[in-house]
Each structure stands twice: as structure tokens, then as C-alpha cells.
Design a protein around this motif. Structure first.
Motif, PDB file in Angstrom:
ATOM      1  N   THR A   1      29.232  47.585  33.150  1.00  0.00           N
ATOM      2  CA  THR A   1      30.192  48.980  34.004  1.00  0.00           C
ATOM      3  C   THR A   1      31.668  47.588  34.544  1.00  0.00           C
ATOM      4  N   GLU A   2      31.309  46.725  34.714  1.00  0.00           N
ATOM      5  CA  GLU A   2      32.476  45.845  35.202  1.00  0.00           C
ATOM      6  C   GLU A   2      33.498  46.028  33.922  1.00  0.00           C
TER       7      GLU A   2
ATOM      8  N   ASN B   1      20.640  54.638  33.683  1.00  0.00           N
ATOM      9  CA  ASN B   1      21.575  54.025  33.323  1.00  0.00           C
ATOM     10  C   ASN B   1      21.984  52.629  33.001  1.00  0.00           C
TER      11      ASN B   1
ATOM     12  N   VAL C   1      34.038  48.585  31.808  1.00  0.00           N
ATOM     13  CA  VAL C   1      34.395  49.412  31.452  1.00  0.00           C
ATOM     14  C   VAL C   1      36.015  50.258  32.926  1.00  0.00           C
ATOM     15  N   GLN C   2      35.230  49.569  33.978  1.00  0.00           N
ATOM     16  CA  GLN C   2      36.123  50.474  35.144  1.00  0.00           C
ATOM     17  C   GLN C   2      37.126  48.881  35.299  1.00  0.00           C
ATOM     18  N   ARG C   3      37.279  48.012  34.844  1.00  0.00           N
ATOM     19  CA  ARG C   3      38.827  47.129  34.293  1.00  0.00           C
ATOM     20  C   ARG C   3      39.804  47.676  33.599  1.00  0.00           C
ATOM     21  N   SER C   4      39.144  48.256  31.916  1.00  0.00           N
ATOM     22  CA  SER C   4      39.714  48.860  31.655  1.00  0.00           C
ATOM     23  C   SER C   4      40.183  50.091  32.079  1.00  0.00           C
ATOM     24  N   ALA C   5      39.474  50.901  32.759  1.00  0.00           N
ATOM     25  CA  ALA C   5      39.873  51.893  32.671  1.00  0.00           C
ATOM     26  C   ALA C   5      41.136  52.104  33.723  1.00  0.00           C
ATOM     27  N   MET C   6      41.155  50.551  34.613  1.00  0.00           N
ATOM     28  CA  MET C   6      42.334  50.488  35.202  1.00  0.00           C
ATOM     29  C   MET C   6      43.666  50.349  35.089  1.00  0.00           C
TER      30      MET C   6
ATOM     31  N   GLU D   1      44.908  53.438  33.527  1.00  0.00           N
ATOM     32  CA  GLU D   1      45.730  54.400  34.171  1.00  0.00           C
ATOM     33  C   GLU D   1      46.957  53.484  34.806  1.00  0.00           C
TER      34      GLU D   1
END
Length: 109
Positions: A75-76, A6, A78-83, A86
Motif C-alpha cells: 500500500t505504501e 484487502n 503504491v501511494q508513494r509511486s502515485a505521488m 502525480e
């Protein structure tokens, strides 16, 4: 082993760094040549020695560390954008989500 799959390729990151270093060295050489031509007229007596341009280098550990930092950053992001996506009730991350989290992400890193 999953971590390595990854991660970004450290050789690729190294080549990117080296390309940037070569480009900047060429720019410095052009600027120094221009400066030398401009200041040569104004020098009175005494010879000047040009700066030595040492090539920029780094060992493999630096490239591995940079690859890991880039992986964590992406990764961070993508995670923040996903939040954000959502919260808005959409299932895909769009550029606007990234734009909204980017200022704080850059401040955090």
C-alpha cells in the motif's frame, strides 16, 4: 471486514514461507553432506555428531502478522509511486515510479 478483504491471504503467505524453509533445509543438508565428506578425511580419532536439523515452524499469528506487514508495504509503495506520477502529471503508475521510491521505501521499512 473490509480490512480482511484487502489483506493478503495468511494461508498463502504461510505456504510461501514453508516452501522457502523446505528449500533452505534441503540446501543445508546438501552442504552438510558435502562438508562431512570433505572433513571426514581430516578427522583423527573421536566421532563427531551431526547437527540436528530442526524443522522451521511458526504459528498462525505469525503468518497473519506477515500478511499485514506485506499489505502495508505494498500500500505504501503504491501511494508513494502515485505521488511521483502525480507530480510528473501522468495518471498511471509505471515501473519507473516504483524504481524511484523503492530505495527510500526499503530504508523506511
Amino acid at each position: 471486514m473490509e480490512e480482511e478483504q484487502n489483506s493478503f491471504d495468511s494461508d498463502l503467505i504461510g505456504e510461501i514461507f514453508k516452501r522457502i524453509w523446505r528449500r533452505r533445509a534441503a540446501e543445508r543438508e546438501r552442504n552438510e553432506a558435502t562438508d562431512a565428506m570433505e572433513t571426514e578425511v581430516f578427522q583423527v580419532g573421536g566421532a563427531t555428531t551431526p547437527k540436528k536439523n530442526r524443522p522451521t515452524s511458526a504459528n498462525a499469528k505469525v503468518f497473519k502478522l506477515s500478511s499485514e506487514l506485506l499489505r502495508v508495504f505494498v500500500t505504501e509503495a503504491v501511494q508513494r509511486s502515485a505521488m511521483i506520477a502525480e507530480v510528473e502529471g501522468v495518471s498511471t503508475i509505471e515501473a519507473t515510479h516504483l524504481e524511484r521510491i523503492l530505495p527510500q521505501l526499503l530504508l523506511d521499512f
